[in-house]
Write a protein that holds these residues in place. Sequence first.
Motif, PDB file in Angstrom:
ATOM      1  N   LEU A 128       0.829  -1.211   0.000  1.00  0.00           N
ATOM      2  CA  LEU A 128       0.000   0.000   0.000  1.00  0.00           C
ATOM      3  C   LEU A 128       0.860   1.255   0.000  1.00  0.00           C
ATOM      4  O   LEU A 128       0.621   2.194  -0.768  1.00  0.00           O
ATOM      5  N   GLY A 129       1.867   1.287   0.888  1.00  0.00           N
ATOM      6  CA  GLY A 129       2.716   2.475   0.959  1.00  0.00           C
ATOM      7  C   GLY A 129       3.503   2.690  -0.311  1.00  0.00           C
ATOM      8  O   GLY A 129       3.612   3.821  -0.805  1.00  0.00           O
ATOM      9  N   THR A 130       4.067   1.625  -0.860  1.00  0.00           N
ATOM     10  CA  THR A 130       4.847   1.767  -2.084  1.00  0.00           C
ATOM     11  C   THR A 130       3.960   2.136  -3.265  1.00  0.00           C
ATOM     12  O   THR A 130       4.355   2.941  -4.124  1.00  0.00           O
ATOM     13  N   PHE A 131       2.763   1.577  -3.307  1.00  0.00           N
ATOM     14  CA  PHE A 131       1.836   1.936  -4.385  1.00  0.00           C
ATOM     15  C   PHE A 131       1.487   3.418  -4.300  1.00  0.00           C
ATOM     16  O   PHE A 131       1.371   4.100  -5.325  1.00  0.00           O
ATOM     17  N   LEU A 132       1.324   3.935  -3.071  1.00  0.00           N
ATOM     18  CA  LEU A 132       1.042   5.368  -2.900  1.00  0.00           C
ATOM     19  C   LEU A 132       2.214   6.206  -3.395  1.00  0.00           C
ATOM     20  O   LEU A 132       2.018   7.218  -4.091  1.00  0.00           O
ATOM     21  N   ILE A 133       3.426   5.785  -3.072  1.00  0.00           N
ATOM     22  CA  ILE A 133       4.611   6.523  -3.542  1.00  0.00           C
ATOM     23  C   ILE A 133       4.673   6.525  -5.057  1.00  0.00           C
ATOM     24  O   ILE A 133       4.896   7.570  -5.690  1.00  0.00           O
ATOM     25  N   VAL A 134       4.480   5.345  -5.657  1.00  0.00           N
ATOM     26  CA  VAL A 134       4.520   5.242  -7.120  1.00  0.00           C
ATOM     27  C   VAL A 134       3.432   6.094  -7.754  1.00  0.00           C
ATOM     28  O   VAL A 134       3.671   6.798  -8.747  1.00  0.00           O
ATOM     29  N   PHE A 135       2.239   6.054  -7.159  1.00  0.00           N
ATOM     30  CA  PHE A 135       1.127   6.823  -7.725  1.00  0.00           C
ATOM     31  C   PHE A 135       1.407   8.321  -7.666  1.00  0.00           C
ATOM     32  O   PHE A 135       1.169   9.059  -8.636  1.00  0.00           O
ATOM     33  N   ILE A 136       1.924   8.814  -6.537  1.00  0.00           N
ATOM     34  CA  ILE A 136       2.219  10.245  -6.402  1.00  0.00           C
ATOM     35  C   ILE A 136       3.298  10.659  -7.395  1.00  0.00           C
ATOM     36  O   ILE A 136       3.169  11.678  -8.096  1.00  0.00           O
ATOM     37  N   CYS A 137       4.359   9.875  -7.485  1.00  0.00           N
ATOM     38  CA  CYS A 137       5.463  10.234  -8.379  1.00  0.00           C
ATOM     39  C   CYS A 137       5.039  10.177  -9.848  1.00  0.00           C
ATOM     40  O   CYS A 137       5.368  11.075 -10.640  1.00  0.00           O
ATOM     41  N   CYS A 138       4.290   9.135 -10.205  1.00  0.00           N
ATOM     42  CA  CYS A 138       3.832   9.030 -11.595  1.00  0.00           C
ATOM     43  C   CYS A 138       2.818  10.126 -11.931  1.00  0.00           C
ATOM     44  O   CYS A 138       2.803  10.643 -13.054  1.00  0.00           O
ATOM     45  N   SER A 139       1.970  10.488 -10.970  1.00  0.00           N
ATOM     46  CA  SER A 139       1.033  11.594 -11.194  1.00  0.00           C
ATOM     47  C   SER A 139       1.784  12.897 -11.404  1.00  0.00           C
ATOM     48  O   SER A 139       1.407  13.730 -12.253  1.00  0.00           O
ATOM     49  N   THR A 140       2.849  13.092 -10.637  1.00  0.00           N
ATOM     50  CA  THR A 140       3.650  14.311 -10.795  1.00  0.00           C
ATOM     51  C   THR A 140       4.253  14.382 -12.192  1.00  0.00           C
ATOM     52  O   THR A 140       4.195  15.435 -12.850  1.00  0.00           O
ATOM     53  N   THR A 141       4.823  13.282 -12.643  1.00  0.00           N
ATOM     54  CA  THR A 141       5.431  13.307 -13.976  1.00  0.00           C
ATOM     55  C   THR A 141       4.378  13.414 -15.072  1.00  0.00           C
ATOM     56  O   THR A 141       4.630  14.051 -16.098  1.00  0.00           O
ATOM     57  N   MET A 142       3.198  12.839 -14.863  1.00  0.00           N
ATOM     58  CA  MET A 142       2.142  12.958 -15.871  1.00  0.00           C
ATOM     59  C   MET A 142       1.666  14.407 -15.973  1.00  0.00           C
ATOM     60  O   MET A 142       1.484  14.943 -17.081  1.00  0.00           O
ATOM     61  N   LEU A 143       1.450  15.064 -14.824  1.00  0.00           N
ATOM     62  CA  LEU A 143       1.031  16.468 -14.852  1.00  0.00           C
ATOM     63  C   LEU A 143       2.117  17.340 -15.465  1.00  0.00           C
ATOM     64  O   LEU A 143       1.823  18.278 -16.213  1.00  0.00           O
ATOM     65  N   THR A 144       3.371  17.008 -15.167  1.00  0.00           N
ATOM     66  CA  THR A 144       4.477  17.762 -15.765  1.00  0.00           C
ATOM     67  C   THR A 144       4.520  17.538 -17.273  1.00  0.00           C
ATOM     68  O   THR A 144       4.783  18.473 -18.041  1.00  0.00           O
TER      69      THR A 144
END
Length: 1117
Positions: free
Chosen positions: A133-149
Amino acid sequence: MLNNLTECEEGDGGPNSQGDAASKESSPFINSSTSDVEKSQQYDGKNMALFEEEMDTSPMVSSLLSSLANYSNLIQGSKEHEEAENNEEAPKKTVQAPRMGTVMGVYLPCLQNILGVILFLRMTWLVGAGGVLGTFLIVFICCSTTMLTAISMSAIATNGVVPAGGSYYMISRSLGPEFGGAVGICFYLGTTFAGAMYILGCIEILLIYIVPVAAIFKMEGLEGAEAEAALLNNMRVYGTIVLSFMCIVVFVGVKYVNKLALVFLACVVLSILAVYAGVIKTSFDPPDFPVCVLGNRTLTSKGFDICAKIIERGNATVTTKLWRLFCDSEFLNATCDEYFTNNNVTQIQGIPGVTSGILAENLFSTFTEKNSFLEKRGISSVVDPDAPITNSNQYVLADITSFFTLLVGIYFPSVTGIMAGSNRSGDLQDAQKSIPVGTIMAIATTSFIYMSSVILFGACVDGVVLRDKFGEGVNGNLVIGTLAWPSPWVIVFGSFFSTCGAGLQSLTGAPRLLQAIARDGIIPFLRVFGHGKANGEPTWALLLTGCICEIGILIASLDAVAPILSMFFLMCYMFVNLACALQTLLRTPNWRPRFKFYHWALSLLGMSLCLTLMFLCSWYYAIVAMVIASCIYKYIEFCGAEKEWGDGIRGISLSAARYALMRLEEAPPHTKNWRPQILVLTSLDGEQNLEQPRLLSLTSQLKAGKGLTIVGACVEGTFLKNQPEAQKADQSLRKLMEVEKLKGFSQVVISSNLRDATSHLIQAGGLGGLRHNAVLVSFPKNWKQVDEHHRCRNFIEVVRETTAASLALLVPKNISAYPSNGERFTEGHIDVWWIVHDGGMLMLLPFLLRQHKVWRKCKMRIFTVAQMDDNSIQMKKDLMTFLYHLRLDAEVEVVEMQDSDISAYTYEKTLVMEQRSHLIKEMHLTKNEREREIQSITDVSRGSIRRKNPSNLHPQRSITEESVAGGGEEKPEEEVQLIQGKKATPTPTSPTSPASPTPAAMSPGEEVQMTWTDETETINNPAAVYPEGVKDMFNMKPEWENLNQSNVRRMHHAQKLNEVIVKKSQEAKLVLLNMPGPPRNCTGEETYMEFLEVLTEGLNRVLLVRGGGREVITIYS
């Protein structure tokens, strides 16, 4: 589009981009070098005769379209390569247009850069420590950041042509050279440290999983800090060797790196496919990877072969190698480790398979302290808390302390690399289409891989194996390799080659990014790195990149280097989002992206996520990165070359300025907010240079109030003919303002006469509520000369206009005697003579001057004048109280002026003044009219002298006449003046002038004055030369009776006040004095100037001050 084209050439390091602040932008279609004959031939028969004169600046539409069609966006280095070939007179080669599409040009490069070392070396450990769960949250936040960028980047990339330079070009052209340079350097440092991270990953795979025996510093038998130090030293040695080898490869030929790119990408793809194949295989045939656990502690797989304490061999019970590791002998009665004795040994399956249900055990985080045991969940153990820990080298220990934010910093580099497509924009067939599609597809693909990997790793692999970073519990295998099919070596060699390839790509891209920044010329000390080999290869930039990369190698820890490059990449992504948000919110006319699926809210969300991740990863690294970027920003702002790129920061400055000006219009400023906003009226010489540069020095010294400054100048003529002179004058003003460090604006007005031009400046200077409230103009020199009479008239008109406009007026006299900004007064006084209340200007100006280093050591003295009926003691007390409430530190003195009779000197001075004024008016008559007028005045003077001759006092004669004629008959002074006035210019000198001119050089007016000033005592008290019967003498001169009594009173007051000021303030560094009001009509202009001269005689530096009709200082907080 035109701006983008010219900026492309500048950004690519064209000939005009070597740091020239005034570089002329080149254009692919504007030709300004053709002659008139060529021009007529060029446009003959094209029906363009009407527009021939405009072809230099406005090309034909056909020329424009042809230039756009033939425009090719060359990759960096090719332009220099072509120039080198031309210099060698080699035949010109046709540069083919780039043909790379979306997949080959954007999608695959982004895929290769995003998928890398973190996926293979740290992903399983991240899942084990942070939980699914924690790692999935980290991956989701980081991937969302790069997608928005990526969305923001796509909008910027499709808003015009993006040349080679990629993200740096986009940020710098959107946010300006300051932000562009700062973020460009951060992106360069991030790319360089990424190279170090890839090399460290490569060495880690080599020394731990491929050839452990190659270690120079042996780790066998070492424990704790010693084993860690040996590993880091091995990383440093081999990392330096690999870095040197890679730099040589890049230097020799970057084309080999590009050719191997597909091979490295194939290794990455095959490795990922092997992992997915292994996951599928575990569902029906899990691999056999046993893990030995003592109690609940994981044991290293080295030193024993059977996971048991004892075994049955025949009919005997024998001990195993594991027994010998924890006991002092191989016999059953040996003394063993207490924990070993109290707990059982268990063998568990390291990869139970995707259907085993292990996912539930791995859902939540298991953070560990450094050197703590990796413990298996669900197994109990007997531990004596008081017993010492022994044989710790037999257990798998945590090498670092893990926590959530650390995992974020280590993981984020695995999602970087989204700029790979935009960095190759010069090689794309249609960058505006390929960059958005390819980048977003690559991010979507890699995000799916990462998110699915988190779930699959948690569902297939046991937690103790996931947390085993270096595979010590599974025979030293790469943990992700244990899951791969058909063999773990697929992952080992695949990850090794992929990290090598990524390191080479970083060492190839980073120097070119630095070269692009250097060639833009925005950071002067980096210009040397813009040079390279003949074909444009950045040799010096590669050398610097290798040195910085070595810093990362010396850190030697992959987990320590990853957060560093995370900071720099996150800062870069943050500013990409900021650029898109600003451009969208400002709605600049040039903001027309082809990519429509963007919104300013998404950009702001991406920027917020980047900033949050920076501080989540490492707050101290975030602060260091921001300090580095801030220092670069300020350096570019103060020392860098000035560039105008149409950036968003300039747009937001305009919007903010407009908003502030509209707010200022609402109401006039409060007294507490009043500050001198000065319009400096200057005069120019024939070369359009400033005649009195000390005016700007004084203005700079007054600017402690930080208000508006407008330096105005006037050019006589018409706008069409004299515009070049005005531009030259404006450049001269700007240069002098820069020398004097005067922040403000210059404004040059062209008018048919200087009087109107000055009036225009006073009326139209400033904008809205940001207008000048004070005018600074120098006292006219030599105003008594006839050819300078227009300056006198202009000066008085300025006084009148400032009074009518309710503006304060500052008039420095003897401006050339004022100090420059480089001088320092170590002592002295600034004296304020407060005669009438002017709203507090006289109090405020010395305070502002003393804020400057020139006047800082001077003390302030305030003098005020008391009349006979005033209580001077009470006045002094009241003034001291007033200054106390104003928070001003000054000495106070009240000067009493005694009533006295008007002296003969005053009458004579007034007479000369009026006669001179009358003469100047006669200058405008014809010659005959002038002579008749002078003769009539002379006759009247002679008759009056003959009729009345004083009995007790001989008429005073001039020094010249006394020295020549002795006691002979003399001519009346008035006759001498009037007769000689036809040929001589009346320029009376000050009675207190220390040096007297020779008689031959004196004008008649000067002779009359010198009659009354042959002794020093006469200067201070002219009435002392007369006996008690002086009033009778007055009756003997009828011309005195005809004088304007108002002028006599004014002259008397000016002379008496001057005596007092000279006596008290002659040694002062500066005297501030109330300036009398101007005459209401033109008849009193010369007399007004004479009064000012008398008032300021004998003083070195005088600043005449006239208030603007409002209070400028208050006692209230």
